[in-house]
Write a protein that holds these residues in place. Sequence first.
Motif, PDB file in Angstrom:
ATOM      1  N   ASP A 291       0.820  -1.222   0.000  1.00 46.81           N
ATOM      2  CA  ASP A 291       0.000   0.000   0.000  1.00 46.81           C
ATOM      3  C   ASP A 291       0.852   1.270   0.000  1.00 46.81           C
ATOM      4  OD1 ASP A 291       1.019   0.035   2.555  1.00 46.81           O
ATOM      5  OD2 ASP A 291      -0.900  -0.186   3.574  1.00 46.81           O
ATOM      6  N   ASN A 292       2.094   1.134  -0.420  1.00 46.21           N
ATOM      7  CA  ASN A 292       3.048   2.249  -0.439  1.00 46.21           C
ATOM      8  C   ASN A 292       3.488   2.660   0.958  1.00 46.21           C
ATOM      9  OD1 ASN A 292       4.566   3.432  -2.452  1.00 46.21           O
ATOM     10  ND2 ASN A 292       3.331   5.277  -2.586  1.00 46.21           N
ATOM     11  N   THR A 293       3.171   1.856   1.942  1.00 44.67           N
ATOM     12  CA  THR A 293       3.606   2.009   3.334  1.00 44.67           C
ATOM     13  C   THR A 293       3.244   3.344   3.971  1.00 44.67           C
ATOM     14  OG1 THR A 293       5.520   0.600   2.848  1.00 44.67           O
ATOM     15  CG2 THR A 293       5.466   1.667   4.985  1.00 44.67           C
ATOM     16  N   SER A 294       2.353   3.273   4.942  1.00 44.98           N
ATOM     17  CA  SER A 294       2.090   4.448   5.762  1.00 44.98           C
ATOM     18  C   SER A 294       2.804   4.290   7.098  1.00 44.98           C
ATOM     19  CB  SER A 294       0.594   4.655   5.979  1.00 44.98           C
ATOM     20  OG  SER A 294       0.386   5.706   6.904  1.00 44.98           O
ATOM     21  N   VAL A 295       2.203   3.557   8.024  1.00 41.48           N
ATOM     22  CA  VAL A 295       2.591   3.436   9.435  1.00 41.48           C
ATOM     23  C   VAL A 295       2.765   4.808  10.092  1.00 41.48           C
ATOM     24  CG1 VAL A 295       3.627   1.150   9.118  1.00 41.48           C
ATOM     25  CG2 VAL A 295       5.120   3.147   9.116  1.00 41.48           C
ATOM     26  N   ASN A 296       2.264   5.843   9.436  1.00 43.86           N
ATOM     27  CA  ASN A 296       2.420   7.208   9.936  1.00 43.86           C
ATOM     28  C   ASN A 296       1.348   8.086   9.303  1.00 43.86           C
ATOM     29  OD1 ASN A 296       3.175   9.855  10.549  1.00 43.86           O
ATOM     30  ND2 ASN A 296       5.362   9.477  10.266  1.00 43.86           N
ATOM     31  N   PRO A 297       0.263   8.386  10.031  1.00 46.03           N
ATOM     32  CA  PRO A 297      -0.802   9.220   9.452  1.00 46.03           C
ATOM     33  C   PRO A 297      -0.335  10.588   8.975  1.00 46.03           C
ATOM     34  CG  PRO A 297      -1.595   8.099  11.415  1.00 46.03           C
ATOM     35  CD  PRO A 297      -0.118   7.856  11.349  1.00 46.03           C
ATOM     36  N   ALA A 298       0.660  11.187   9.622  1.00 43.33           N
ATOM     37  CA  ALA A 298       1.148  12.504   9.187  1.00 43.33           C
ATOM     38  C   ALA A 298       1.760  12.415   7.805  1.00 43.33           C
ATOM     39  CB  ALA A 298       2.158  13.057  10.194  1.00 43.33           C
ATOM     40  N   ARG A 299       2.481  11.336   7.523  1.00 42.63           N
ATOM     41  CA  ARG A 299       3.052  11.127   6.195  1.00 42.63           C
ATOM     42  C   ARG A 299       1.947  10.942   5.166  1.00 42.63           C
ATOM     43  NH1 ARG A 299       2.871   8.746   1.771  1.00 42.63           N
ATOM     44  NH2 ARG A 299       4.210   7.052   1.046  1.00 42.63           N
ATOM     45  N   SER A 300       0.910  10.188   5.522  1.00 44.54           N
ATOM     46  CA  SER A 300      -0.178   9.915   4.587  1.00 44.54           C
ATOM     47  C   SER A 300      -0.986  11.173   4.273  1.00 44.54           C
ATOM     48  CB  SER A 300      -1.102   8.835   5.160  1.00 44.54           C
ATOM     49  OG  SER A 300      -0.396   7.627   5.343  1.00 44.54           O
ATOM     50  N   ILE A 301      -1.246  11.973   5.280  1.00 39.14           N
ATOM     51  CA  ILE A 301      -1.974  13.227   5.073  1.00 39.14           C
ATOM     52  C   ILE A 301      -1.158  14.163   4.184  1.00 39.14           C
ATOM     53  CG2 ILE A 301      -2.828  15.313   6.222  1.00 39.14           C
ATOM     54  CD1 ILE A 301      -3.467  13.477   8.662  1.00 39.14           C
ATOM     55  N   ALA A 302       0.152  14.230   4.446  1.00 37.91           N
ATOM     56  CA  ALA A 302       1.019  15.163   3.719  1.00 37.91           C
ATOM     57  C   ALA A 302       1.022  14.882   2.226  1.00 37.91           C
ATOM     58  CB  ALA A 302       2.441  15.082   4.270  1.00 37.91           C
ATOM     59  N   THR A 303       0.987  13.624   1.821  1.00 42.61           N
ATOM     60  CA  THR A 303       1.005  13.305   0.394  1.00 42.61           C
ATOM     61  C   THR A 303      -0.391  13.349  -0.214  1.00 42.61           C
ATOM     62  OG1 THR A 303       0.998  10.951   1.004  1.00 42.61           O
ATOM     63  CG2 THR A 303       3.113  11.945   0.439  1.00 42.61           C
TER      64      THR A 303
END
Length: 265
Positions: A204-216
């Motif tokens: 899934d292109n790796t999140s494990v970090n909501p801040a990273r996911s929101i930023a993109t």
Amino acid sequence: MTDTPSTEPTTANKLVAEALGTFLLVFGSIGTALFAADFGTGAAGTSLGVGFVGVALAFGLTLMAGIYAWGGISGGHFNPAVTLGLAAAGRFAWKDAPGYIIAQIVGGAVGTTLIVLIGIFGPADWLSQAQAGGFASNGYGDGAFGSPGGFGLGAAIIAEVLFTAIFVLVILGVTNARRGNGNVAGLSIGLTLTVIHLASIPIDNTSVNPARSIATAIYGGIDPLAQLWVFIVFPLVGGILAGWLHRALFEPTKLPTIQSEGRVR
């Protein structure tokens, strides 16, 4: 008598450190994914891009650098799932979590915004192509903005809960005041994030970090935004579960001690 200035970081210091660390993580790793992962081929036909391995290393190295630079100020969370996991484990005050999470989201968004600004002055079609490809956002399913390997929603949910839980368990273990080794904590945590990306980028292109996911996702378009809830909810679930598990297994409640005069303390 003169007052000695306190060396304890203020709340503002901690929030700025969290924003800076998350900015470094997102700017360095997502910048690598967008600028360098598939750069093209040289004259001999060899790839000039860094590929999945390079992107995974970028995540681990930027996190490691952020921990050593600002971890002594804020604790070096740089991730809402880590913040809530530490709170669930009793290592961090729940009341301080909202401020940390806001700072992390802001830092991540600044990171991708600066990537966009660089892209504006790049080749004429670079930014439009990056956004058309989802801007390195997380995703599931086999659509144009979905999983790199075609994995579905169930796989993304399981992966995000499991890999985030593993990540937070490692963090809690290596930072334990009695059993951890603070000198190598940043190295251990960074390498763990690298391995997680090596294993799960195709899912899934790796999140494990909501801040990273929101930023993109904010620059990725409608489809990444529509799927964003998965990469907010389930990393947080994984982080909290890991915190509870660590607390139950490795942070037992201190038993009362019997003093020589027979009193319980």
